[in-house]
Each structure stands twice: as C-alpha cells, then as structure tokens.
Design a protein around this motif. Structure first.
Motif, mmCIF file in Angstrom:
data_model
loop_
_atom_site.group_PDB
_atom_site.id
_atom_site.type_symbol
_atom_site.label_atom_id
_atom_site.label_comp_id
_atom_site.label_asym_id
_atom_site.label_seq_id
_atom_site.Cartn_x
_atom_site.Cartn_y
_atom_site.Cartn_z
ATOM 1 N N GLN A 124 38.562 42.061 42.833
ATOM 2 C CA GLN A 124 37.741 43.254 42.622
ATOM 3 C C GLN A 124 36.522 43.246 43.550
ATOM 4 O O GLN A 124 36.013 42.186 43.884
ATOM 5 N N PRO A 125 36.046 44.443 43.936
ATOM 6 C CA PRO A 125 34.844 44.484 44.784
ATOM 7 C C PRO A 125 33.672 43.804 44.079
ATOM 8 O O PRO A 125 33.551 43.845 42.854
ATOM 9 N N SER A 136 30.672 44.528 43.764
ATOM 10 C CA SER A 136 29.734 45.373 43.020
ATOM 11 C C SER A 136 30.099 45.542 41.552
ATOM 12 O O SER A 136 29.252 45.891 40.731
ATOM 13 N N MET A 168 31.048 53.115 40.874
ATOM 14 C CA MET A 168 30.709 52.079 41.835
ATOM 15 C C MET A 168 31.827 51.918 42.864
ATOM 16 O O MET A 168 31.585 51.815 44.056
ATOM 17 N N LYS A 169 33.066 51.908 42.386
ATOM 18 C CA LYS A 169 34.193 51.772 43.311
ATOM 19 C C LYS A 169 34.268 52.978 44.246
ATOM 20 O O LYS A 169 34.633 52.854 45.412
ATOM 21 N N TYR A 216 31.724 54.758 45.367
ATOM 22 C CA TYR A 216 30.707 54.531 46.404
ATOM 23 C C TYR A 216 31.229 53.570 47.463
ATOM 24 O O TYR A 216 31.135 53.806 48.661
ATOM 25 N N ASP A 217 31.774 52.440 46.979
ATOM 26 C CA ASP A 217 32.222 51.391 47.891
ATOM 27 C C ASP A 217 33.252 51.911 48.884
ATOM 28 O O ASP A 217 33.208 51.598 50.073
ATOM 29 N N ASP A 218 34.187 52.712 48.358
ATOM 30 C CA ASP A 218 35.290 53.180 49.199
ATOM 31 C C ASP A 218 34.850 54.303 50.133
ATOM 32 O O ASP A 218 35.545 54.617 51.091
ATOM 33 N N ASP A 219 33.736 54.925 49.801
ATOM 34 C CA ASP A 219 33.330 56.143 50.510
ATOM 35 C C ASP A 219 32.885 55.850 51.950
ATOM 36 O O ASP A 219 32.237 54.871 52.226
#
Ligand SMILES: CC1=C(/C=C/C(C)=C/C=C/C(C)=C/C=O)C(C)(C)CCC1
Ligand SMILES: CC1=C(/C=C/C(C)=C/C=C/C(C)=C/C=O)C(C)(C)CCC1
Lengths: 251, 251
Positions: free
Chosen positions: B178-179, B181, B245-246, B248-251
């Motif tokens: 998992q990321p 964050s 959160m995921k 944001y991370d992928d964006d």
C-alpha cells in the motif's frame, strides 16, 4: 404539564420554522456547490450534512411534540395536556448535537484551510471536547430532578468553556493568514458562534429557575430552536460566502 | 419484561442515533464521491449501500421497538410493558448483517486494490464464512432458551475466528504494497474491525449471564448499536479517507 393554545402554537410554529430553515439551507448548498472551487467543497459538504441531520431530527421532534400533547376540544382550542403513553423526547436534540457539533467545528476548520498539522491538532482538541459536552449534558436534560440537571449542566460547561477558549485563541491567531477579503467575515463568525452557542446553556437552565412550569419549557424550546437556526443554517450560509470569496481570490 | 422510562429512553435514543449516523454517512458519501478517482469509487459505492441498508433496518428496528413497548401513564412516564400482540423483532439485525457483513469485507478488499487473483481468493474465503457466521447466530438469538443461545453462539464463533484470522494474516501481508500515505490508517483499520466486531459476540452473550433481565437486554441493544456505528459508519469514513489519499497520490 399542560400548555395553553398560545404556548402550543408557539412551539409548533418554531419547530416548523427550524425544519424549513435547515432543509432549504441544505438544498440551497447542494445546488450552489458547483460554484465553489473543489478545494473548499469539503466545508460545504459538511454544512449540507449538518443541515440535513438537523432537518431530519426536527421532523422527529415535531412529530414527537404532536404526539405528546393533545387537546380534546373542538378545533384544538383550549388546553393541551400530556398524552397517555407518549412523552416528548428531548433526547433527539442531544442525538442531533452529538453528531452536528463536532461537524460544525470540522466545517469551520475546513474553510480556514490551515496547514495540515494545525488542522489535525485543532480537531484532536475540539472534537472530543464537543462530544464530551453533549454526552455530559444528556443525563441532566433527561432527568426530572433539578439537582441532577444542575450538576450535569455544570460538568458539561467545562468542555464548553474549553472549546470557546481554543476557538478564540487559535482562530484569532489564524486570522492573519486568511485572505483580506474574508478576514472581517471570519472574525465576525467567531461572535456568531459565541452568541448562538451561548443560548444553549441558558435555555438549559430555564427549567431550574422558578418560572411557572410551562413558560420555562416553552422558552427553552424557542431558545434551542432559534439557536439551532443561527448555529447551523445562518452559520452555513456565512461559510458558503467565505468559500465563494476564497474561490474568487484563488481563481 | 418491563423497562423503566430511563431504560426505554436509552434504547430509543441509541436507535435514533444509529439511524441518523448511517443515513447521513450515506448522504455524505454520495455528495463527496465525485472527489474520488473512479478506480476507488467501487469501495465508496459499497459503503453507501451498506450504510443505506443499515439506515433502512434501523428505521424498522425503531418502529418495532416503539410498537413492542407501551406505557399507560400520562406523558409516557412510569413503566413500559410489552404490548399485546407485538414483539420486538431482533431478527432485523440478522437480516441486516447477512447483507452488510459480506459487503463490509468487499468494501475493504476493494479499497486495497490488490491483484485480481489475491482479491478473488480472499473473497472466496471471507464471504461464505461471513454468511455462515450470521446464519448460525440467528437461531441462537431468536431462542428463549439460553442453552440453544449458547450452542449456536459457539458454532457461529468458529467462522468468526476464521474471518479474523484471515483478515489479520492476509491483510497484514498486503500492507506492504500500500502507498505510504495510507499504510498507517489501514493498519489501524484492522484494530477498528477487531474492536467493533468483537462487541457483537459480547452483546450476544449478555442475556446468558445472570444480570437482572432488562438491564442485560438494554446493554445488548446499546452494544449492538454502538458496534454498528463503528463497523459501518466510522469504518466507511475511514475508507473514504483512504480513497481520498490514494486519489491524491495517483493524481
Ligand atoms: C454548556 C452546556 C450545554 C451546551 C450545549 C451546546 C453549546 C450546544 C451546542 C449545540 C449546537 C451548536 C448545535 C447545533 O447546531 C448543554 C449541553 C445544553 C448542557 C448544559 C451546559
Ligand atoms: C461471533 C458471534 C456473532 C458475531 C457477529 C458479528 C461479528 C457480527 C458483525 C456484524 C457487523 C460487522 C455488522 C455490521 O456492520 C453473533 C452472530 C452475534 C452470534 C454469536 C457469536
């Protein structure tokens, strides 16, 4: 306890006013949300949920009131007495507040768009205090004993004062980092909070003072109702205004 | 059995709290969904359905409770006795859980976004076990015989422990992928599951212990209610946070 027709109508129409205010503030915000930049939509979403929760509970409070007081006169004239087997459930207010008071604080913190660390620290202090304040007030409200009412009211006042203290010191500090266009509004918002939140403990106290029974109760219902409109619907509209101003600024 | 007014109010207001929590968590998620990347919307959709199903069943539980206990005193003061020809239907909870427990597991697995093969294998193990757990608990709950209650409770505990075992071993393993964050949040989520799911068998056991009749029953209702808020609404909000959160991370 009994209510005169005037008292009954007063409570009835105030409850109805709250339903309409909360419900259509929520509707307005749903429709107007697309005009806000995405980064401020969290605050508006929370405001919608808060007004929705309040509308829902006021529907229930309204029905509970209609069931709990009955008149046997034609045209509902004359005196309203307590119905057999049904009581007015003041508890709905506490269920409502338990959910909405933390959300109102969240709404405020979301619109300020502070640094993440400051946000978390504020939330960790304010949210548990808010829940504690409501939970401690509940046994006092549900009790018929003025002594119990007084003691739990006093206990509940401790987290209440703590919340006001944190709001006023921390938020006053954060005002400096807000865009000039909304600084004044945000500063005034603190006083709306003080004014509207201050009504609750006063309304709570009314049944203790030795006012003639039903008058105190009616005044308490009116007080809670007006405060709920200020603290949720008017508050939400001001937050919306701030969100719009900030959206212009950032654009 | 009879309930004092305090006991009646406690159950009444807890049931009401659950309705509002589930309903407005669902509303919140519907409004907030566009802020999530499409690939994480499956988990949020399932969360909305779970909270919606729960709100629906709690409306029914609430009505069933109001029908089943009545007072013949003015203002609903005094003692509440069981109504003639109406019983409180505990079965609603099992109908709810039969649908929502598998969905809660699906929600979790969806948000982890594991490899498809791992997903399928987890679902094939967890979903039937969840259904079995609820089905085996039902005859115990509906029986007046403590012996029957105990036996089915014990049988139901076997799939319960199996689910917890799979969750803790497999999910702990998947945390590594998992990321960063959200790793901490997901790790804590395991404990929310353990904590909230653990309340159910304890609440189930209360009527067996020899506590004075109504107190055990009231505690069981409060236990189930609080656990349902944690296991569905709070859980959904954490899943939402992870999804954001995921995103944001992928964006
Ligand atoms: C201090 C105090 C109280 C404070 C209540 C407050 C401050 C409620 C706020 C409610 C809001 C803001 C609702 C929503 O919109 C109680 C519980 C009456 C008990 C007596 C002492
Ligand atoms: C072990 C066990 C039980 C477990 C129930 C559980 C774990 C229910 C979980 C429900 C959830 C998570 C609902 C939803 O949100 C029963 C059936 C009470 C019967 C007694 C033994």
């Amino acid at each position: 306890d009994t209510l005169t027709q005037g008292q009954y109508d007063t409570v009835y129409n105030f409850l109805s006013l709250v339903i309409a205010s909360q419900l259509f503030t929520a509707v307005f915000l749903v429709i107007a949300m697309p005009r806000i930049l995405p980064r401020y939509r969290q605050a508006i979403t929370v405001a919608i949920v808060v007004c929705g929760i309040a509308a829902y509970h006021y529907f229930r409070i309204f029905d509970s009131f209609k069931e709990a007081f009955v008149s046997d006169a034609a045209g509902g004239a004359g005196v309203y007495t307590q119905a057999v087997g049904a009581s007015f459930n003041e508890g709905y207010r506490y269920v409502d507040w338990l959910l909405t008071v933390p959300l109102l604080l969240l709404e405020l913190i979301a619109i300020l768009a502070l640094a993440r660390k400051v946000q978390t620290s504020l939330l960790l202090r304010l949210l548990p205090a808010a829940a504690l304040m409501i939970i401690l007030g509940y046994p006092g409200e549900m009790s018929d004993d003025n002594m119990v009412r007084g003691i739990f009211g006093l206990l509940s006042t401790i987290p209440f004062l703590y919340i006001l203290f944190v709001l006023f010191t921390q938020l006053t500090k954060s005002l400096a980092s807000q865009p000039a266009s909304v600084r004044r509004t945000l500063s005034q918002l603190r006083f709306l909070i003080l004014l509207s939140w201050g009504v609750y403990p006063i309304a709570f106290l009314l049944p203790i003072l030795n006012i003639e029974g039903s008058d105190a109760w009616v005044a308490m219902q009116v007080g809670y109702s007006v405060a709920d409109i200020l603290a949720k619907a008017v508050y939400a509209l001001i937050i919306f205004y701030v969100a719009r101003m900030k959206s212009y600024d950032d654009d």
